[in-house]
Design an enzyme around this catalytic site. Structure first.
Site, PDB file in Angstrom:
ATOM      1  CB  CYS A 131      -0.947  -0.001   1.194  1.00  0.00           C
ATOM      2  SG  CYS A 131      -2.084  -1.415   1.228  1.00  0.00           S
ATOM      3  CG  HIS A 270      -3.041   3.472   3.042  1.00  0.00           C
ATOM      4  ND1 HIS A 270      -3.608   2.887   1.921  1.00  0.00           N
ATOM      5  CD2 HIS A 270      -2.877   2.470   3.944  1.00  0.00           C
ATOM      6  CE1 HIS A 270      -3.772   1.602   2.145  1.00  0.00           C
ATOM      7  NE2 HIS A 270      -3.349   1.321   3.362  1.00  0.00           N
ATOM      8  CG  ASN A 300      -6.695  -0.990   2.219  1.00  0.00           C
ATOM      9  OD1 ASN A 300      -6.094  -0.568   1.242  1.00  0.00           O
ATOM     10  ND2 ASN A 300      -6.077  -1.391   3.319  1.00  0.00           N
TER      11      ASN A 300
END
Length: 344
Positions: A131, A270, A300
């Site tokens: 990520c 994020h 996500n």
């Protein structure tokens, strides 16, 4: 409040770069299949209330069978180039940030470059920071743009975690969504634009991992049968690391730029978990409206997450010339990082 922590030994903080650049165009591609929390309750031992309270996520997207990460990248690349009023022929480099590559070889960036027809572009893959790969990709693009022969870089961040999530996994199954995002970075004449500073850190951990498929544990009937090609994640470890490292990294980066968190106009973070975002903003002492949230409808989305927030701001005209902003993320490894920039 403003953080006053000292720089940890596992952090690299750097100054900005002299050649100015800007984000000239952005785009997001979302697969059409929507999976709601209610849909998940049919196969997972969970509830809509539990998911929303612990993650803030209400729905996410799933990539259709037969499609791959490169297909999402291509779908995002076209609109981003059009927004920047450029064509694939103008590209000097294509960077793909993803831990869900099409296949081990050839590289996903090369697949994308070829399909775009960006014949003279360099092709780079940024992969195993998961990520946080998008932070690494933009930092790489920023340094490429310091070279006189490079004027335009396409950064693509895309992950389809649904392909590496074990069916029935109550933890990973509720978090992740599939998406791609694109940002076109170009040189600009705007003095002071571009990268003001950065902060990168890392600390080895196997608490988020895909154990099999590499040289240590090659694919075999046993690894497939035991599910070792699926993502394994310790949620508590992610929480503890993210809530410490993200605010710390952001503070380090903006201080290096001669600023404080309160001076930053936008925080493109994020999109992992609403509680992590809320905690980070409280630690920084900045209002929530400076940090767009996309995880409620997208989940996500891995490396794409902070770019979906960037796109949210650019398409609404909220990112203006002269604005300061940060891109910040944490990923498996653990890797974390923050870029502090000024928009051109």
């Amino acid at each position: 409040m403003t953080l006053t922590r000292e720089l940890p030994a596992d952090t690299h903080t750097g100054a900005g770069l002299p050649v100015p650049f800007t984000v000239a165009g952005t785009a997001v591609h979302l697969p059409p299949t929507v999976v709601t929390n209610e849909d998940l309750t049919r196969t997972l031992d969970t509830t809509d209330e539990w998911i929303v309270a612990r993650t803030g996520i209400r729905q996410r997207r799933r990539l259709d069978p037969g499609l791959a990460t490169s297909d999402m990248c291509l779908a995002a690349a076209g609109p981003a180039l059009r927004a920047a009023r450029l064509t694939p022929a103008d590209l000097d480099a294509v960077i793909v940030a993803s831990y869900t590559h099409d296949q081990p070889l050839p590289s996903t960036s090369l697949i994308v470059k070829d399909a775009l027809g960006a014949r003279r572009a360099l092709a780079f893959d940024v992969t195993q920071a998961a990520c946080a790969s998008g932070v690494h990709a933009v930092l790489l693009a920023a340094h490429l743009l310091q070279n006189p022969s490079v004027t335009t870089v396409l950064v693509l961040a895309a992950d389809c975690a649904s392909r590496v999530t074990r069916p029935g996994d109550r933890t990973a199954g509720v978090f992740f969504g599939d998406a791609a995002a694109a940002a076109v970075l170009t040189r600009t004449e705007a003095a002071g634009a571009g990268l003001l500073s950065h902060d990168l850190g890392s600390q080895l951990s196997y608490q988020v991992q895909i154990a099999a498929g590499g040289s240590r544990l090659p694919t075999s009937p046993d690894t497939v049968a035991s599910g070792e090609h699926y993502l394994a994640m310790d949620g508590r470890a992610v929480w503890d690391t993210a809530t410490t490292r993200l605010p710390q990294s952001i503070t380090n980066a903006v201080r290096r730029a001669g600023l404080a968190p309160a001076d930053i106009d936008h925080f493109f973070l994020h999109q992992a978990n609403i509680n992590i975002l809320d905690h980070t903003l409280r630690e920084l002492g900045v209002p929530a409206e400076r940090a767009p949230v996309t995880l409620d409808t997208l989940g996500n989305t891995g490396a794409a997450g902070m770019f979906t927030a960037l796109h949210h701001a650019t398409t609404r005209g909220r990112l203006r010339p002269g604005d300061t902003y940060v891109l910040s993320a944490i990923g498996a490894g653990f890797h974390w990082g923050t870029l502090c920039l000024r928009h051109g």
